[in-house]
Design a protein around this motif. Sequence first.
Motif, mmCIF file in Angstrom:
data_model
loop_
_atom_site.group_PDB
_atom_site.id
_atom_site.type_symbol
_atom_site.label_atom_id
_atom_site.label_comp_id
_atom_site.label_asym_id
_atom_site.label_seq_id
_atom_site.Cartn_x
_atom_site.Cartn_y
_atom_site.Cartn_z
ATOM 1 N N ARG A 35 43.912 52.858 58.664
ATOM 2 C CA ARG A 35 44.720 53.993 59.137
ATOM 3 C C ARG A 35 45.286 53.692 60.536
ATOM 4 N NH1 ARG A 35 43.361 59.129 56.565
ATOM 5 N NH2 ARG A 35 41.725 58.825 55.009
ATOM 6 N N GLN A 36 46.449 54.207 60.805
ATOM 7 C CA GLN A 36 47.005 54.073 62.147
ATOM 8 C C GLN A 36 46.329 55.021 63.133
ATOM 9 O OE1 GLN A 36 49.087 51.754 63.485
ATOM 10 N NE2 GLN A 36 48.659 50.820 61.498
ATOM 11 N N GLU A 37 45.877 56.154 62.626
ATOM 12 C CA GLU A 37 45.110 57.090 63.449
ATOM 13 C C GLU A 37 44.366 58.053 62.537
ATOM 14 O OE1 GLU A 37 45.825 60.561 63.763
ATOM 15 O OE2 GLU A 37 47.537 60.513 62.374
ATOM 16 N N CYS A 47 40.142 53.301 61.732
ATOM 17 C CA CYS A 47 41.298 52.475 62.115
ATOM 18 C C CYS A 47 40.887 51.073 62.551
ATOM 19 C CB CYS A 47 42.054 53.145 63.262
ATOM 20 S SG CYS A 47 42.418 54.900 63.020
#
Length: 199
Positions: A35-37, A47
């Motif tokens: 995940r990016q965030e 992440c």
Amino acid sequence: GILPPIIKSLTNHPAIDGDHSKLNIVQIDAHADLRQELDGEPFSHACAAARAMDYGLKHLYQIGIRAFSKEEYERINTDDKITTFFAADILRNNAKWQKCLDSLRTIEGPVHLTIDIDGLDGSIVPSTGTPVPGGLNFWQAVEIIEALFSAPSAKVISMDINEIVPQKDTPLTQFTAAMPIWLRDKLFQKKQLMIKFFL
């Protein structure tokens, strides 16, 4: 997650010498961690692999993945520096399991092995922060480590085991987590002896 600072700490390792594009990561995990965030936090444990990839790694091999978002699945399918072996595939299809092991044996260059303990099945590691059913069994984890150390052109330079929660009723999770470390040490000693022999 602890993976990004570990990767940063390898910057001055002789096998890396400031160039992370030489480094492969083998990730045993239930979660893709791409995940990016998560809830606005780019350095969340969800992440960790994404932040590690920010260093410009050579390749990321993921094994046992069975929890991921749409965003993560899309990156897995579009990023040619990521190879993912989903738990549902390798646990139900022996040919795909063998393909996974064969891929590890063809790795070239330095390797960091990261084991999130929830990558293994909950029956042998019941005490972890974010358990997901349907993980790898103990002997599959052993086979992964053996495949890595038998890879003729790969060198495991570092390793971590994480997401272990202390358990009062039984030391099963802690004992299971300790065994890959013991195996790593034995295989490392064996490989060093073989190198000395051939020299």
